[in-house]
Design a protein around this motif. Structure first.
Motif, PDB file in Angstrom:
ATOM      1  N   HIS A  26     -13.372  -3.991   4.087  1.00 31.48           N
ATOM      2  CA  HIS A  26     -12.606  -2.936   3.431  1.00 31.48           C
ATOM      3  C   HIS A  26     -11.560  -2.352   4.384  1.00 31.48           C
ATOM      4  O   HIS A  26     -10.403  -2.135   4.008  1.00 31.48           O
ATOM      5  CB  HIS A  26     -13.564  -1.842   2.952  1.00 31.48           C
ATOM      6  N   LEU A  27     -11.962  -2.107   5.608  1.00 32.16           N
ATOM      7  CA  LEU A  27     -11.055  -1.512   6.587  1.00 32.16           C
ATOM      8  C   LEU A  27      -9.958  -2.482   7.031  1.00 32.16           C
ATOM      9  O   LEU A  27      -8.858  -2.060   7.369  1.00 32.16           O
ATOM     10  CB  LEU A  27     -11.835  -0.995   7.788  1.00 32.16           C
ATOM     11  N   THR A  28     -10.242  -3.769   6.982  1.00 27.98           N
ATOM     12  CA  THR A  28      -9.215  -4.763   7.287  1.00 27.98           C
ATOM     13  C   THR A  28      -8.096  -4.693   6.257  1.00 27.98           C
ATOM     14  O   THR A  28      -6.912  -4.764   6.600  1.00 27.98           O
ATOM     15  CB  THR A  28      -9.830  -6.174   7.338  1.00 27.98           C
ATOM     16  N   ALA A  29      -8.466  -4.523   5.004  1.00 29.50           N
ATOM     17  CA  ALA A  29      -7.454  -4.362   3.947  1.00 29.50           C
ATOM     18  C   ALA A  29      -6.646  -3.088   4.174  1.00 29.50           C
ATOM     19  O   ALA A  29      -5.422  -3.090   4.026  1.00 29.50           O
ATOM     20  CB  ALA A  29      -8.126  -4.335   2.579  1.00 29.50           C
ATOM     21  N   VAL A  30      -7.318  -2.023   4.556  1.00 28.08           N
ATOM     22  CA  VAL A  30      -6.627  -0.759   4.827  1.00 28.08           C
ATOM     23  C   VAL A  30      -5.610  -0.950   5.957  1.00 28.08           C
ATOM     24  O   VAL A  30      -4.475  -0.471   5.865  1.00 28.08           O
ATOM     25  CB  VAL A  30      -7.623   0.364   5.181  1.00 28.08           C
ATOM     26  N   GLU A  31      -5.999  -1.664   7.003  1.00 26.88           N
ATOM     27  CA  GLU A  31      -5.087  -1.908   8.123  1.00 26.88           C
ATOM     28  C   GLU A  31      -3.819  -2.629   7.670  1.00 26.88           C
ATOM     29  O   GLU A  31      -2.727  -2.325   8.115  1.00 26.88           O
ATOM     30  CB  GLU A  31      -5.772  -2.737   9.210  1.00 26.88           C
ATOM     31  N   ARG A  32      -3.984  -3.604   6.776  1.00 26.99           N
ATOM     32  CA  ARG A  32      -2.813  -4.328   6.267  1.00 26.99           C
ATOM     33  C   ARG A  32      -1.866  -3.387   5.530  1.00 26.99           C
ATOM     34  O   ARG A  32      -0.650  -3.481   5.678  1.00 26.99           O
ATOM     35  CB  ARG A  32      -3.240  -5.474   5.357  1.00 26.99           C
ATOM     36  N   PHE A  33      -2.422  -2.488   4.741  1.00 28.59           N
ATOM     37  CA  PHE A  33      -1.579  -1.532   4.020  1.00 28.59           C
ATOM     38  C   PHE A  33      -0.925  -0.538   4.978  1.00 28.59           C
ATOM     39  O   PHE A  33       0.208  -0.121   4.768  1.00 28.59           O
ATOM     40  CB  PHE A  33      -2.365  -0.814   2.931  1.00 28.59           C
ATOM     41  N   GLU A  34      -1.647  -0.171   6.039  1.00 27.04           N
ATOM     42  CA  GLU A  34      -1.063   0.714   7.051  1.00 27.04           C
ATOM     43  C   GLU A  34       0.155   0.048   7.697  1.00 27.04           C
ATOM     44  O   GLU A  34       1.183   0.693   7.899  1.00 27.04           O
ATOM     45  CB  GLU A  34      -2.083   1.022   8.153  1.00 27.04           C
ATOM     46  N   GLN A  35       0.013  -1.213   8.014  1.00 23.30           N
ATOM     47  CA  GLN A  35       1.092  -1.939   8.676  1.00 23.30           C
ATOM     48  C   GLN A  35       2.324  -2.069   7.785  1.00 23.30           C
ATOM     49  O   GLN A  35       3.443  -2.157   8.285  1.00 23.30           O
ATOM     50  CB  GLN A  35       0.607  -3.313   9.131  1.00 23.30           C
ATOM     51  N   SER A  36       2.114  -2.096   6.474  1.00 22.06           N
ATOM     52  CA  SER A  36       3.250  -2.208   5.554  1.00 22.06           C
ATOM     53  C   SER A  36       3.709  -0.843   5.043  1.00 22.06           C
ATOM     54  O   SER A  36       4.537  -0.768   4.139  1.00 22.06           O
ATOM     55  CB  SER A  36       2.898  -3.131   4.389  1.00 22.06           C
ATOM     56  N   ASP A  37       3.152   0.229   5.610  1.00 20.72           N
ATOM     57  CA  ASP A  37       3.508   1.604   5.241  1.00 20.72           C
ATOM     58  C   ASP A  37       3.341   1.891   3.749  1.00 20.72           C
ATOM     59  O   ASP A  37       4.155   2.584   3.142  1.00 20.72           O
ATOM     60  CB  ASP A  37       4.946   1.938   5.670  1.00 20.72           C
ATOM     61  N   SER A  38       2.285   1.368   3.162  1.00 22.42           N
ATOM     62  CA  SER A  38       1.977   1.620   1.751  1.00 22.42           C
ATOM     63  C   SER A  38       1.004   2.788   1.658  1.00 22.42           C
ATOM     64  O   SER A  38      -0.200   2.612   1.483  1.00 22.42           O
ATOM     65  CB  SER A  38       1.368   0.375   1.098  1.00 22.42           C
ATOM     66  N   ALA A  39       1.531   3.996   1.794  1.00 22.00           N
ATOM     67  CA  ALA A  39       0.690   5.197   1.851  1.00 22.00           C
ATOM     68  C   ALA A  39      -0.221   5.320   0.638  1.00 22.00           C
ATOM     69  O   ALA A  39      -1.394   5.670   0.784  1.00 22.00           O
ATOM     70  CB  ALA A  39       1.566   6.437   1.987  1.00 22.00           C
ATOM     71  N   ASP A  40       0.288   5.035  -0.550  1.00 20.67           N
ATOM     72  CA  ASP A  40      -0.536   5.165  -1.744  1.00 20.67           C
ATOM     73  C   ASP A  40      -1.703   4.183  -1.732  1.00 20.67           C
ATOM     74  O   ASP A  40      -2.820   4.524  -2.116  1.00 20.67           O
ATOM     75  CB  ASP A  40       0.304   5.006  -3.017  1.00 20.67           C
ATOM     76  N   LYS A  41      -1.463   2.971  -1.242  1.00 19.91           N
ATOM     77  CA  LYS A  41      -2.543   1.984  -1.185  1.00 19.91           C
ATOM     78  C   LYS A  41      -3.547   2.317  -0.092  1.00 19.91           C
ATOM     79  O   LYS A  41      -4.735   2.093  -0.257  1.00 19.91           O
ATOM     80  CB  LYS A  41      -1.976   0.586  -1.007  1.00 19.91           C
ATOM     81  N   VAL A  42      -3.062   2.851   1.032  1.00 19.05           N
ATOM     82  CA  VAL A  42      -3.978   3.274   2.094  1.00 19.05           C
ATOM     83  C   VAL A  42      -4.903   4.353   1.551  1.00 19.05           C
ATOM     84  O   VAL A  42      -6.133   4.255   1.685  1.00 19.05           O
ATOM     85  CB  VAL A  42      -3.209   3.788   3.336  1.00 19.05           C
ATOM     86  N   ALA A  43      -4.338   5.378   0.936  1.00 19.49           N
ATOM     87  CA  ALA A  43      -5.144   6.481   0.403  1.00 19.49           C
ATOM     88  C   ALA A  43      -6.129   5.984  -0.646  1.00 19.49           C
ATOM     89  O   ALA A  43      -7.305   6.378  -0.642  1.00 19.49           O
ATOM     90  CB  ALA A  43      -4.239   7.558  -0.180  1.00 19.49           C
TER      91      ALA A  43
END
Length: 82
Positions: A26-43
């Motif tokens: 789950h956290l690996t997916a979050v990291e990918r969204f962080e790297q792409s600056d997808s704030a809504d997906k991170v949250a």
């Protein structure tokens, strides 16, 4: 946050490797969204991570200390990205 999961894994805070694997995945997916600056997906993914933590606590798959530490980290991330 993956480092926090790994720290608690070393301390024996999880009942199974599967519990650790599901959190890490789950956290690996979050990291990918962080790297792409997808704030809504991170949250969104952090919120579902918190639900996973709740499920693991209810099913005695995680210690209360690890649960609280990871919840605090998740809340901090939501504050940062939400």
């Amino acid at each position: 946050m993956i480092e926090v999961v790994e720290h608690f894994e070393e301390e024996g805070a999880f009942a199974s490797d599967e519990a650790v694997r599901s959190l890490t995945l789950h956290l690996t997916a979050v990291e990918r969204f962080e790297q792409s600056d997808s704030a809504d997906k991170v949250a969104k993914h952090i919120e579902s991570f918190k639900l996973l933590l709740d499920h693991q606590l209810e099913n005695e798959q995680i210690s209360s200390d690890a649960y609280q530490a990871l919840q605090d980290e998740a809340d901090s991330m939501i504050g940062q990205w939400g």
